[in-house]
Design an enzyme around this catalytic site. Structure first.
Site, PDB file in Angstrom:
ATOM      1  N   HIS A 179       0.831  -1.207   0.000  1.00 34.06           N
ATOM      2  CA  HIS A 179       0.000   0.000   0.000  1.00 34.06           C
ATOM      3  C   HIS A 179       0.865   1.257   0.000  1.00 34.06           C
ATOM      4  O   HIS A 179       2.062   1.198   0.277  1.00 34.06           O
ATOM      5  CB  HIS A 179      -0.963   0.027   1.203  1.00 34.06           C
ATOM      6  CG  HIS A 179      -0.304   0.060   2.552  1.00 34.06           C
ATOM      7  ND1 HIS A 179      -0.054  -1.074   3.299  1.00 34.06           N
ATOM      8  CD2 HIS A 179       0.168   1.092   3.298  1.00 34.06           C
ATOM      9  CE1 HIS A 179       0.524  -0.731   4.441  1.00 34.06           C
ATOM     10  NE2 HIS A 179       0.683   0.592   4.466  1.00 34.06           N
ATOM     11  N   HIS A 207       3.999   7.375   3.420  1.00 37.57           N
ATOM     12  CA  HIS A 207       4.945   6.258   3.328  1.00 37.57           C
ATOM     13  C   HIS A 207       4.524   5.290   2.235  1.00 37.57           C
ATOM     14  O   HIS A 207       3.406   5.368   1.728  1.00 37.57           O
ATOM     15  CB  HIS A 207       5.074   5.526   4.674  1.00 37.57           C
ATOM     16  CG  HIS A 207       3.829   4.819   5.138  1.00 37.57           C
ATOM     17  ND1 HIS A 207       2.866   5.405   5.913  1.00 37.57           N
ATOM     18  CD2 HIS A 207       3.398   3.544   4.925  1.00 37.57           C
ATOM     19  CE1 HIS A 207       1.901   4.531   6.169  1.00 37.57           C
ATOM     20  NE2 HIS A 207       2.196   3.391   5.578  1.00 37.57           N
ATOM     21  N   GLU A 257       7.697   1.404   4.967  1.00 34.67           N
ATOM     22  CA  GLU A 257       7.167   0.381   5.868  1.00 34.67           C
ATOM     23  C   GLU A 257       7.448  -0.983   5.245  1.00 34.67           C
ATOM     24  O   GLU A 257       7.265  -1.170   4.040  1.00 34.67           O
ATOM     25  CB  GLU A 257       5.660   0.594   6.034  1.00 34.67           C
ATOM     26  CG  GLU A 257       4.975  -0.402   6.959  1.00 34.67           C
ATOM     27  CD  GLU A 257       3.470  -0.131   7.107  1.00 34.67           C
ATOM     28  OE1 GLU A 257       2.926   0.736   6.393  1.00 34.67           O
ATOM     29  OE2 GLU A 257       2.852  -0.823   7.937  1.00 34.67           O
TER      30      GLU A 257
HETATM   31 CO    CO Z   1       1.139   1.644   6.223  1.00 30.78          CO
END
Ligand code: CO
Length: 139
Positions: free
Chosen positions: A8, A81, A130
């Site tokens: 994502h 992110h 991440e």
């Molecule tokens: Co995230």
């Protein structure tokens, strides 16, 4: 380590409801499910499905939320992110640290229910990154 799927893109927003409306009007996109709180991370999140990935809308939860400062600098919200999957979180952490990257804290359970950690943006070309263990049975 093999780079996994882009799981994502995290987008900070002052209002998940307003962002969902924007994605609905602009793209005809619907939320994957209802928004939910992650109190341990100080955020409320909601995912929007795209054909090959997801957008993670992130709203601050409480005044000490880690994204409060980001929203002070970016009042409209913005890209926060990116998140890539890896097969095994602890192996990935050891490998990044072995390459000199600063890993922010210990792996903890993220929004998809699998362990995640973040790599300091200064060690990733300015991109907060991440790293997430691929959910079992996914893909
Ligand atoms: Co995230």
């Amino acid at each position: 380590m093999k780079l996994g799927r882009l799981n994502h893109v995290g987008v900070a927003t002052p209002s998940i409801d307003k962002s969902l409306e924007l994605y609905r009007v602009m793209f005809g996109a619907e939320p994957h499910g209802p928004a939910f709180d992650l109190p341990a991370q100080g955020v409320r999140v909601c995912f929007v499905d795209t054909p090959n990935s997801q957008i993670e809308l992130i709203e601050p939860l409480g005044e000490t939320s880690p994204i409060a400062k980001f929203l002070e600098k970016n009042p409209l919200g913005g890209q926060h992110h990116v998140c890539f999957e890896v097969p095994e979180i602890h192996a990935a952490k050891a490998e990044f640290e072995g390459k000199g990257a600063r890993v922010l804290g210990e792996p903890r359970i993220g929004a998809h229910g699998t362990p995640v950690f973040f790599i300091h943006p200064k060690d990733m070309g300015g991109v907060l990154t991440e790293i997430m263990e691929t959910p079992r049975g996914a893909h």
